[in-house]
Design a protein around this motif. Sequence first.
Motif, PDB file in Angstrom:
ATOM      1  N   SER A   4     -28.181 -26.674 -32.307  1.00 30.42           N
ATOM      2  CA  SER A   4     -27.618 -26.017 -31.137  1.00 30.42           C
ATOM      3  C   SER A   4     -27.107 -24.646 -31.545  1.00 30.42           C
ATOM      4  N   MET A   5     -26.998 -23.724 -30.589  1.00 34.37           N
ATOM      5  CA  MET A   5     -26.358 -22.443 -30.880  1.00 34.37           C
ATOM      6  C   MET A   5     -24.852 -22.507 -30.663  1.00 34.37           C
ATOM      7  N   THR A   6     -24.367 -23.613 -30.085  1.00 29.94           N
ATOM      8  CA  THR A   6     -22.937 -23.787 -29.874  1.00 29.94           C
ATOM      9  C   THR A   6     -22.299 -24.356 -31.135  1.00 29.94           C
ATOM     10  N   GLY A   7     -21.235 -23.741 -31.605  1.00 27.94           N
ATOM     11  CA  GLY A   7     -20.589 -24.245 -32.810  1.00 27.94           C
ATOM     12  C   GLY A   7     -19.216 -23.633 -33.026  1.00 27.94           C
ATOM     13  N   TYR A   8     -18.446 -24.255 -33.932  1.00 25.53           N
ATOM     14  CA  TYR A   8     -17.097 -23.766 -34.243  1.00 25.53           C
ATOM     15  C   TYR A   8     -16.777 -24.120 -35.689  1.00 25.53           C
ATOM     16  N   GLY A   9     -16.165 -23.192 -36.390  1.00 22.90           N
ATOM     17  CA  GLY A   9     -15.734 -23.465 -37.756  1.00 22.90           C
ATOM     18  C   GLY A   9     -14.466 -22.708 -38.086  1.00 22.90           C
ATOM     19  N   LYS A  10     -13.581 -23.347 -38.862  1.00 26.89           N
ATOM     20  CA  LYS A  10     -12.344 -22.688 -39.277  1.00 26.89           C
ATOM     21  C   LYS A  10     -12.026 -23.097 -40.706  1.00 26.89           C
ATOM     22  N   ALA A  11     -11.502 -22.137 -41.474  1.00 27.82           N
ATOM     23  CA  ALA A  11     -11.122 -22.421 -42.860  1.00 27.82           C
ATOM     24  C   ALA A  11      -9.864 -21.621 -43.201  1.00 27.82           C
ATOM     25  N   VAL A  22      -9.769 -17.897 -41.448  1.00 30.79           N
ATOM     26  CA  VAL A  22     -11.062 -17.471 -40.905  1.00 30.79           C
ATOM     27  C   VAL A  22     -11.459 -18.422 -39.781  1.00 30.79           C
ATOM     28  N   GLU A  23     -11.866 -17.857 -38.650  1.00 27.58           N
ATOM     29  CA  GLU A  23     -12.318 -18.644 -37.506  1.00 27.58           C
ATOM     30  C   GLU A  23     -13.613 -18.031 -36.992  1.00 27.58           C
ATOM     31  N   ILE A  24     -14.587 -18.882 -36.723  1.00 25.30           N
ATOM     32  CA  ILE A  24     -15.873 -18.395 -36.212  1.00 25.30           C
ATOM     33  C   ILE A  24     -16.402 -19.373 -35.177  1.00 25.30           C
ATOM     34  N   LYS A  25     -16.887 -18.850 -34.068  1.00 29.36           N
ATOM     35  CA  LYS A  25     -17.465 -19.695 -33.017  1.00 29.36           C
ATOM     36  C   LYS A  25     -18.693 -19.001 -32.441  1.00 29.36           C
ATOM     37  N   SER A  26     -19.609 -19.801 -31.898  1.00 28.65           N
ATOM     38  CA  SER A  26     -20.839 -19.226 -31.358  1.00 28.65           C
ATOM     39  C   SER A  26     -21.263 -19.940 -30.081  1.00 28.65           C
ATOM     40  N   LEU A  27     -21.949 -19.186 -29.229  1.00 26.74           N
ATOM     41  CA  LEU A  27     -22.541 -19.687 -27.997  1.00 26.74           C
ATOM     42  C   LEU A  27     -23.989 -19.231 -27.953  1.00 26.74           C
ATOM     43  N   ASN A  28     -24.727 -19.689 -26.947  1.00 23.20           N
ATOM     44  CA  ASN A  28     -26.145 -19.342 -26.888  1.00 23.20           C
ATOM     45  C   ASN A  28     -26.358 -17.880 -26.497  1.00 23.20           C
ATOM     46  N   ARG A  59     -29.267 -16.767 -34.684  1.00 23.61           N
ATOM     47  CA  ARG A  59     -29.150 -16.394 -33.260  1.00 23.61           C
ATOM     48  C   ARG A  59     -27.835 -16.903 -32.706  1.00 23.61           C
ATOM     49  N   GLY A  60     -27.398 -16.259 -31.625  1.00 28.93           N
ATOM     50  CA  GLY A  60     -26.208 -16.720 -30.921  1.00 28.93           C
ATOM     51  C   GLY A  60     -25.215 -15.597 -30.699  1.00 28.93           C
ATOM     52  N   LYS A  61     -24.327 -15.806 -29.737  1.00 26.76           N
ATOM     53  CA  LYS A  61     -23.216 -14.874 -29.506  1.00 26.76           C
ATOM     54  C   LYS A  61     -22.051 -15.362 -30.367  1.00 26.76           C
ATOM     55  N   VAL A  62     -21.738 -14.610 -31.404  1.00 25.20           N
ATOM     56  CA  VAL A  62     -20.801 -15.065 -32.431  1.00 25.20           C
ATOM     57  C   VAL A  62     -19.506 -14.252 -32.370  1.00 25.20           C
ATOM     58  N   GLU A 151     -24.523 -30.993 -32.847  1.00 26.01           N
ATOM     59  CA  GLU A 151     -24.896 -30.715 -31.463  1.00 26.01           C
ATOM     60  C   GLU A 151     -26.417 -30.774 -31.283  1.00 26.01           C
ATOM     61  N   GLY A 152     -27.143 -30.345 -32.334  1.00 25.67           N
ATOM     62  CA  GLY A 152     -28.597 -30.385 -32.283  1.00 25.67           C
ATOM     63  C   GLY A 152     -29.137 -31.805 -32.190  1.00 25.67           C
ATOM     64  N   LEU A 153     -28.480 -32.744 -32.873  1.00 22.62           N
ATOM     65  CA  LEU A 153     -28.891 -34.146 -32.785  1.00 22.62           C
ATOM     66  C   LEU A 153     -28.758 -34.669 -31.355  1.00 22.62           C
ATOM     67  N   ALA A 154     -27.662 -34.275 -30.700  1.00 21.62           N
ATOM     68  CA  ALA A 154     -27.466 -34.689 -29.302  1.00 21.62           C
ATOM     69  C   ALA A 154     -28.533 -34.073 -28.400  1.00 21.62           C
ATOM     70  N   LEU A 155     -28.871 -32.790 -28.655  1.00 28.60           N
ATOM     71  CA  LEU A 155     -29.929 -32.137 -27.880  1.00 28.60           C
ATOM     72  C   LEU A 155     -31.267 -32.839 -28.082  1.00 28.60           C
ATOM     73  N   GLU A 156     -31.572 -33.144 -29.345  1.00 26.47           N
ATOM     74  CA  GLU A 156     -32.849 -33.790 -29.654  1.00 26.47           C
ATOM     75  C   GLU A 156     -32.969 -35.146 -28.965  1.00 26.47           C
ATOM     76  N   LYS A 157     -31.875 -35.889 -28.971  1.00 25.64           N
ATOM     77  CA  LYS A 157     -31.872 -37.193 -28.301  1.00 25.64           C
ATOM     78  C   LYS A 157     -32.145 -37.040 -26.805  1.00 25.64           C
ATOM     79  N   MET A 158     -31.474 -36.054 -26.188  1.00 24.99           N
ATOM     80  CA  MET A 158     -31.667 -35.811 -24.763  1.00 24.99           C
ATOM     81  C   MET A 158     -33.096 -35.377 -24.459  1.00 24.99           C
ATOM     82  N   PHE A 159     -33.636 -34.456 -25.284  1.00 22.45           N
ATOM     83  CA  PHE A 159     -35.010 -33.987 -25.077  1.00 22.45           C
ATOM     84  C   PHE A 159     -36.009 -35.144 -25.166  1.00 22.45           C
ATOM     85  N   ASN A 160     -35.840 -35.997 -26.165  1.00 22.87           N
ATOM     86  CA  ASN A 160     -36.752 -37.138 -26.328  1.00 22.87           C
ATOM     87  C   ASN A 160     -36.698 -38.076 -25.121  1.00 22.87           C
TER      88      ASN A 160
END
Length: 291
Positions: A4-11, A22-28, A59-62, A151-160
Amino acid sequence: MIQSMTGYGKAVVAYKEKKINVEIKSLNSKSLDVSTRIAPLYREKEMEIRQAISQALIRGKVDFSIWIEKDAGCDATPVNAALVESYYRQLKSIVDKVGIPEPKDWMQALVRMPDVTMKAEAEVLDEEEWEAASLAINDAINRLVEFRKQEGLALEKMFNEKIDNISSLLASIDEYEKKRIEKIRSRIVEGLKTIPEVDYDKGRLEQELIYYIEKLDISEEKQRLSNHLKYFRETMAAAGSQGKKLGFIAQEMGREINTTGSKSNLAEMQNIVVMMKDELEQIKEQVLNAL
């Protein structure tokens, strides 16, 4: 495997009397669009930060932020105690000599005197601190990538699930095809019977019926749609960024479904086409989030 292009990370990393956050997040997004908020000390490293983000995220809006938290004692502006004492002695001497009233609040008067508070020296980024900051940056990026994979695993499950549904609906069309052809033939013949004064060549009529039915044949559309469904699954399993490719395949699937609907001429088949469109629309909505 798709991401997925949606994500969040903090350290957070501790360095001496500081905490480096450090904080980073992304959208599609159609491309990589990076916005940064960087603490002044690390601004000289902005190009390195952007390069690390682009290599990992593609890719993504970060949105990226890095800031420093210091211990309270480190943030206090130093006071020149010797200068305060000197100012006090001088002012006290003037007050006693001139005979004017002493200030009610000596401290308030003294802190207003020039150079009582000392300017802090400008910080310089050293290699050791940048290593600590880099560790926090990479950790946050890795956490975001891991989030994207989940998030990609959830997308893949939905697509299938949606591909399975479309495949099942496509197979259900078969039972209506013979009925559709017979219905078209009967409708034309019955229509001609209502016009008794018209004399027609039955052989020519059969030829025209065959031509008309061939124009309404959906065998090719069904085969192409089946191939697109298979290709969609294969593309999901491929390595790398596949989101755009999946979007193109979904568009081709839509063309075959639309053509099938325009040729169907049978209510039951058109209902199936509507259901396939609904499943495909859900795929198209979510494929925008696929990396």
